[in-house]
Design an enzyme around this catalytic site. Structure first.
Site, PDB file in Angstrom:
ATOM      1  N   HIS A 112      -3.651   0.481  -4.783  1.00 36.85           N
ATOM      2  CA  HIS A 112      -2.170  -0.492  -5.873  1.00 36.85           C
ATOM      3  C   HIS A 112      -2.932  -0.559  -7.237  1.00 36.85           C
ATOM      4  CE1 HIS A 112      -2.038  -2.863  -1.555  1.00 36.85           C
ATOM      5  NE2 HIS A 112      -2.680  -2.314  -1.678  1.00 36.85           N
ATOM      6  N   HIS A 117      -8.255   3.882   6.298  1.00 32.89           N
ATOM      7  CA  HIS A 117      -7.461   3.379   5.252  1.00 32.89           C
ATOM      8  C   HIS A 117      -6.597   4.746   4.144  1.00 32.89           C
ATOM      9  CE1 HIS A 117      -5.697   1.157   2.428  1.00 32.89           C
ATOM     10  NE2 HIS A 117      -6.314   1.860   1.414  1.00 32.89           N
ATOM     11  N   SER A 142       0.800  -1.071   0.307  1.00 31.20           N
ATOM     12  CA  SER A 142       0.036  -0.126  -0.094  1.00 31.20           C
ATOM     13  C   SER A 142       1.399   1.297   0.448  1.00 31.20           C
ATOM     14  CB  SER A 142      -0.739  -0.471   1.436  1.00 31.20           C
ATOM     15  OG  SER A 142      -1.870  -1.149   1.356  1.00 31.20           O
ATOM     16  N   TYR A 202      -7.904 -11.468   1.379  1.00 32.41           N
ATOM     17  CA  TYR A 202      -8.885 -10.369   1.635  1.00 32.41           C
ATOM     18  C   TYR A 202     -10.136  -9.713   0.670  1.00 32.41           C
ATOM     19  CZ  TYR A 202      -7.159  -6.084   2.183  1.00 32.41           C
ATOM     20  OH  TYR A 202      -6.393  -4.980   1.806  1.00 32.41           O
ATOM     21  N   GLU A 203      -9.138  -9.639  -0.470  1.00 28.47           N
ATOM     22  CA  GLU A 203      -9.983  -9.371  -1.705  1.00 28.47           C
ATOM     23  C   GLU A 203     -11.638 -11.002  -1.987  1.00 28.47           C
ATOM     24  OE1 GLU A 203      -8.556  -6.963  -4.027  1.00 28.47           O
ATOM     25  OE2 GLU A 203      -6.482  -7.558  -3.293  1.00 28.47           O
ATOM     26  N   MET A 227      -2.060  -7.063   6.822  1.00 26.90           N
ATOM     27  CA  MET A 227      -3.300  -7.642   6.111  1.00 26.90           C
ATOM     28  C   MET A 227      -2.428  -8.648   5.144  1.00 26.90           C
ATOM     29  SD  MET A 227      -5.988  -5.722   6.536  1.00 26.90           S
ATOM     30  CE  MET A 227      -6.736  -4.503   8.083  1.00 26.90           C
ATOM     31  N   SER A 228      -1.029  -9.216   5.093  1.00 29.39           N
ATOM     32  CA  SER A 228      -0.406  -9.411   3.588  1.00 29.39           C
ATOM     33  C   SER A 228       0.599 -10.176   3.951  1.00 29.39           C
ATOM     34  CB  SER A 228      -0.480  -8.224   2.861  1.00 29.39           C
ATOM     35  OG  SER A 228       0.286  -7.283   3.190  1.00 29.39           O
ATOM     36  N   ALA A 233       2.044  -2.123   4.508  1.00 31.55           N
ATOM     37  CA  ALA A 233       2.198  -1.481   5.381  1.00 31.55           C
ATOM     38  C   ALA A 233       1.482  -2.010   6.614  1.00 31.55           C
ATOM     39  CB  ALA A 233       0.579  -0.264   4.443  1.00 31.55           C
ATOM     40  N   ASN A 236       1.181   3.737  11.179  1.00 34.68           N
ATOM     41  CA  ASN A 236      -0.323   3.816  12.367  1.00 34.68           C
ATOM     42  C   ASN A 236       0.133   2.919  13.542  1.00 34.68           C
ATOM     43  OD1 ASN A 236      -1.392   1.892  10.339  1.00 34.68           O
ATOM     44  ND2 ASN A 236      -2.776   1.785  12.772  1.00 34.68           N
ATOM     45  N   HIS A 255      -4.810  -9.885  -2.631  1.00 32.15           N
ATOM     46  CA  HIS A 255      -4.600  -9.931  -0.707  1.00 32.15           C
ATOM     47  C   HIS A 255      -5.918 -11.211  -0.453  1.00 32.15           C
ATOM     48  CE1 HIS A 255      -3.426  -5.732  -0.883  1.00 32.15           C
ATOM     49  NE2 HIS A 255      -2.657  -6.229   0.210  1.00 32.15           N
TER      50      HIS A 255
END
Ligand code: HPA
Length: 267
Positions: A57, A241, A26, A81-82, A206-207, A109, A230, A79
């Site tokens: 992306h 995001h 990201s 989650y996609e 998440m990756s 990220a 963050n 990802h």
């Protein structure tokens, strides 16, 4: 899935001798813009290649020379989650391997869990924790791809970690830590972040972990970098995001300089 068609297509396009594979997370895809005399291919034109859906992306594969070395870069990863299965998520890593890549650089990220971290920090990934229960190697093992049981004792190259840390000292001293993979797409709850800290995670995202597992399966050397965009849930008021993208933009100049020098000099 048929690798052959994808690999043949990419070779035909002139992607003949990549040494480094880069997967850029990201907001960090710009490094690929530094690639000289690039061959740029939209994911959609590559046979059997998945198409990325997440904002921020780009969905482009770029090949060429970076700091004097041949690299193949993904601007935008896939990802879990996609909704892709992990075979799809890790497809590009297998393709990189088939094209001859021996060193994989993965970036992402991530939320900082370690209380010493601040947004904008760059963290060299020294190890990971997989909290998803998912694994891209579940299923019948294809022996030509790698062994059934993969040693993850040295998933992140100790030699590369030290070399990268040295370069970081010149631009922005880097943190080191354990990356923890949760599926997303929700950010974590404050309770989950306390759990991550308790089990030894320094950052959360998440990756990356599925790609690193497959890279180990193929026998690649891996280097991972998280941009701490963050503080994780419960450590700051709210998460979004936009902030992740904004902070990664600010961290980019040092991230780029460090990684360029790493790629140019790493033996
Ligand atoms: N959690 C999970 N993934 C992330 C975060 C986070 O706080 N920040 C950037 N990616």
């Amino acid at each position: 899935m048929s690798f052959t068609q994808t690999v043949e297509y990419l070779k035909q396009k002139g992607i003949t001798q990549p040494e480094f594979g880069l997967i850029l997370g990201s907001g960090l895809g710009d490094l690929a813009d530094e690639i000289e005399q690039p061959i740029c291919l939209d994911y959609s034109e590559i046979p059997n290649f998945p198409v990325s859906t997440v904002e921020g992306h780009a969905g482009e594969l770029v090949y060429g020379q970076l700091a004097g070395r041949w690299v193949i870069a993904l601007k935008g990863r896939f990802h879990y989650y996609e909704g892709y299965d992990l075979e799809t998520v890790t497809y590009p890593v297998r393709i990189f391997h088939e094209l001859g890549v021996s060193k994989l650089v993965v970036t992402n990220a991530a939320g900082g869990v370690n209380t010493d971290f601040v947004p904008g920090d760059l963290m060299i990934i020294t190890d990971h924790i997989n909290l998803t229960g998912a694994n891209p190697l579940i299923g019948k093992n294809i022996q030509e791809h790698g062994p059934r049981f993969v040693d993850m004792s040295h998933a992140y190259s100790a030699k590369a970690i030290e070399f990268l840390a040295q370069i970081g000292e010149k631009y922005q001293p880097m943190k080191r830590g354990v990356y923890t993979w949760l599926t997303g797409p929700t950010y974590e709850t404050p309770a989950e972040i306390r759990m991550v800290r308790t089990v030894g995670g320094d950052a959360v995202g998440m990756s990356t972990v599925p790609e690193v597992i497959v890279a180990q399966h193929c026998g690649m050397e891996v280097i991972g970098i998280s941009c701490i965009t963050n503080l994780a849930a419960g450590m700051q008021a709210t998460l979004n995001h936009e902030e992740v993208i904004e902070v990664s933009q600010k961290a980019k100049p040092n991230f780029k300089k460090t990684l360029l020098e790493f790629i140019g000099e790493y033996a």
